[in-house]
Design an enzyme around this catalytic site. Structure first.
Site, PDB file in Angstrom:
ATOM      1  N   GLU A 101      63.466 -38.418  16.225  1.00 51.23           N
ATOM      2  CA  GLU A 101      64.057 -39.543  16.966  1.00 51.23           C
ATOM      3  C   GLU A 101      64.569 -39.059  18.318  1.00 51.23           C
ATOM      4  O   GLU A 101      65.153 -37.977  18.411  1.00 51.23           O
ATOM      5  CB  GLU A 101      65.260 -40.159  16.227  1.00 51.23           C
ATOM      6  CG  GLU A 101      64.913 -41.026  15.050  1.00 51.23           C
ATOM      7  CD  GLU A 101      66.140 -41.600  14.345  1.00 51.23           C
ATOM      8  OE1 GLU A 101      67.152 -41.896  14.996  1.00 51.23           O
ATOM      9  OE2 GLU A 101      66.062 -41.741  13.108  1.00 51.23           O
ATOM     10  N   GLU A 144      69.257 -37.733   8.649  1.00 52.35           N
ATOM     11  CA  GLU A 144      70.630 -37.567   9.162  1.00 52.35           C
ATOM     12  C   GLU A 144      71.679 -37.554   8.064  1.00 52.35           C
ATOM     13  O   GLU A 144      72.588 -38.399   8.040  1.00 52.35           O
ATOM     14  CB  GLU A 144      70.942 -38.652  10.191  1.00 52.35           C
ATOM     15  CG  GLU A 144      70.045 -38.592  11.411  1.00 52.35           C
ATOM     16  CD  GLU A 144      70.506 -39.506  12.538  1.00 52.35           C
ATOM     17  OE1 GLU A 144      71.424 -40.309  12.320  1.00 52.35           O
ATOM     18  OE2 GLU A 144      69.945 -39.396  13.636  1.00 52.35           O
TER      19      GLU A 144
HETATM   20  C1  BG6 Z   1      70.088 -42.495  14.333  1.00 52.77           C
HETATM   21  C2  BG6 Z   1      69.550 -43.222  13.136  1.00 52.77           C
HETATM   22  O1  BG6 Z   1      71.377 -42.108  14.030  1.00 52.77           O
HETATM   23  O2  BG6 Z   1      70.249 -43.163  15.517  1.00 52.77           O
HETATM   24  C3  BG6 Z   1      68.957 -44.568  13.431  1.00 52.77           C
HETATM   25  O3  BG6 Z   1      68.673 -42.433  12.397  1.00 52.77           O
HETATM   26  C4  BG6 Z   1      69.814 -45.265  14.476  1.00 52.77           C
HETATM   27  O4  BG6 Z   1      68.822 -45.272  12.244  1.00 52.77           O
HETATM   28  C5  BG6 Z   1      69.723 -44.447  15.754  1.00 52.77           C
HETATM   29  O5  BG6 Z   1      69.513 -46.584  14.713  1.00 52.77           O
HETATM   30  C6  BG6 Z   1      70.451 -45.046  16.925  1.00 52.77           C
HETATM   31  O6  BG6 Z   1      71.783 -45.278  16.602  1.00 52.77           O
HETATM   32  P1  BG6 Z   1      72.501 -46.640  16.929  1.00 52.77           P
HETATM   33  O7  BG6 Z   1      73.846 -46.507  16.359  1.00 52.77           O
HETATM   34  O8  BG6 Z   1      72.500 -46.773  18.393  1.00 52.77           O
HETATM   35  O9  BG6 Z   1      71.651 -47.676  16.254  1.00 52.77           O
END
Ligand code: BG6
Length: 479
Positions: free
Chosen positions: A379, A170
């Site tokens: 993800e 990201e």
């Molecule tokens: C992504 C990242 O942006 O989203 C993760 O790669 C992150 O590291 C995940 O934890 C979820 O985002 P958040 O802000 O809800 O933890």
């Protein structure tokens, strides 16, 4: 397109889950590890929710065997994790810290022993603090050499066992939070620098991919992009144009350079007009072309809806909801280009993230049409409050519903012709959310860790753990 029958998930599909070093490992100063930008940033009062840090996180550093055992019990096919640069090179370069290498050596061996494919992320935001202090980290072209050297050491050490690699996680998020909103390290607001930093990151990304070919010739590598496909708020042409602007500047700006080595034209003209274009040096575009990825990694959480935003008096910076109090986020935009607006057609989480499975299908299709690359969903998941009921039972039906609906959308995308080879749910265990503490939970496995007080960090399988096991066992037939 409504399919009469959906294609099956491919044989050997990588049913996975993901994490990142800073969010799970803890042991922030153990065994020779150096200080990262996050180790430093979280110590600045007011930067994270209730002052939470990853000092302990969920102590995966000491409990990785227990965690891998749970992965094996679930039947997980792939585990995506990141390496903390500062474990390997405490100061970013120089002498290798053997103890740090050993940790990942053991983790990888443990995964392989259990039939789990490791997917290694080179950079998930934890930059060595000494490089930040020495030359501004991503602000200098010197980062290209240091990031490449670090990556090459990992290729040499793990290339015999790790086939799948993610270069940068990201880039759009760590650079925008770090250089536009000041919410991630180094906590700056400098638009011009933001584009320069991105150019350096693009070059560093290309440089490691170029080296990768020499050291891991049979491996696969790509970046993971946080893709939030842009929708128009209405059929009013000015809203359509706003969404096009957003897609170009927020998405193509990164993905085009990864996949074609070129910056998109409209975005470039806009930056020229504003005096924001990065300095390009001789040979840069050649390097970018030498660093083409094998796949596009996609981190998908939500779509975003846009409408027009006047140049005079238009909306600028917004506000993120990091407290879990629904409805506290504020729209953001760039005057003259676009602004966000709530989409009345989709539900939102308690952190105001849109729940939009079709958006994932749309994202996958857009990538396929524009770049014609295989895709790894690196993800996708739901961050929510979880409640532990009597007898250590967690009925996270809302997470199951979220994941199921996204998997159906994925299957539809596969039926549409998308070449998708894996799906990593964020996350395997609960972990630290950078800005939201521990209460925003994503895992299949609950970890008894909270913002305040000492806790036993015990692992508890949630209902979704058993459900995902069934999905994997049936290769996606039993959703
Ligand atoms: C992504 C990242 O942006 O989203 C993760 O790669 C992150 O590291 C995940 O934890 C979820 O985002 P958040 O802000 O809800 O933890």
């Amino acid at each position: 397109m409504i399919h009469q029958t959906l294609k099956c998930f491919p044989k050997d599909f990588l049913w996975g889950a993901a994490s990142a070093a800073y969010q799970v490992e803890g042991a922030w100063d153990k065994d020779g590890k150096g200080m990262s930008n996050w180790d430093q940033f979280v110590r600045i009062p007011g930067k994270t929710y209730k002052g939470t840090t990853g000092d302990m996180a969920v102590d995966h550093y000491h409990r990785y065997q227990e965690d891998v055992k749970l992965m094996a019990e679930m039947g997980l096919k792939a585990y995506r994790f990141s390496v903390a640069w500062t474990r390997v090179f405490p100061n970013g370069r120089g002498e290798i810290n053997e103890k740090g290498m050993e940790f990942y050596d053991h983790l990888i061996n443990e995964l392989i022993k259990n039939g789990i494919e490791p997917i290694l992320t080179l950079y998930h935001w934890d930059l060595p603090q000494s490089l930040q202090e020495e030359y501004g980290g991503w602000e200098s072209r010197r980062i290209i050499e240091d990031f490449t050297n670090y990556s090459v050491e990992l290729f040499k050490r793990f290339g015999d066992r790790v086939k799948y690699w993610v270069s940068l996680n990201e880039q759009n998020i760590f650079t925008s939070h770090g250089y536009l909103h000041a919410t991630h390290p180094p906590g700056m607001k400098d638009e011009k620098l933001f584009y320069q930093v991105n150019h350096h990151a693009n070059l560093a990304n290309a440089s490691v991919i170029k080296e990768f070919r020499k050291y891991v010739p049979n491996g696969k590598i790509g970046p993971s992009f946080a893709y939030s496909p842009a929708y128009a708020a209405s059929s009013n042409p000015i809203d359509i144009l706003a969404a096009e602007n957003a897609e170009e500047l927020n998405n193509h700006w990164w993905m085009d350079i990864y996949a074609s080595g070129k910056y998109p034209k409209m975005a470039w003209s806009y930056l020229e007009e504003k005096g924001l274009t990065p300095i390009i040096e001789k040979g840069d575009f050649e390097l970018l072309l030498e660093g083409m990825p094998d796949f596009m990694g996609v981190n998908y959480y939500q779509s975003t809806t846009f409408e027009s935003n006047p140049l005079e008096g238009g909306i600028g910076a917004g506000k993120m909801n990091t407290t879990g109090e629904k409805g506290t986020s504020k729209d953001s935009g760039i005057p003259g280009l676009f602004k966000t607006i709530a989409n009345p057609n989709v539900e939102r989480t308690n952190w105001d993230w849109n729940i939009d499975p079709q958006g994932l299908r749309i994202a996958l299709r857009r990538i396929t049409s524009r770049y014609d690359l295989p895709v790894l969903i690196s993800e996708n998941g739901l961050g929510e409050y979880d409640q532990v009921d009597q007898g250590d039972v967690i009925n996270d039906d809302y997470r199951i519903e979220y994941l199921r609906s996204h998997m159906i959308a994925i299957q539809e995308a596969i039926s549409d012709g998308v070449d998708l080879f894996g799906y990593c749910v964020w996350s395997f265990t609960d972990l630290l959310s950078w800005l939201n503490g521990f209460q925003k939970r994503y895992g299949f496995v609950y970890v008894n860790q909270h913002e305040e007080g000492d806790h036993d960090l015990r692992r508890i399988k949630k209902k979704s753990f058993f459900w995902y096991k069934g999905v994997i066992d049936s290769n996606g037939e039993k959703l």
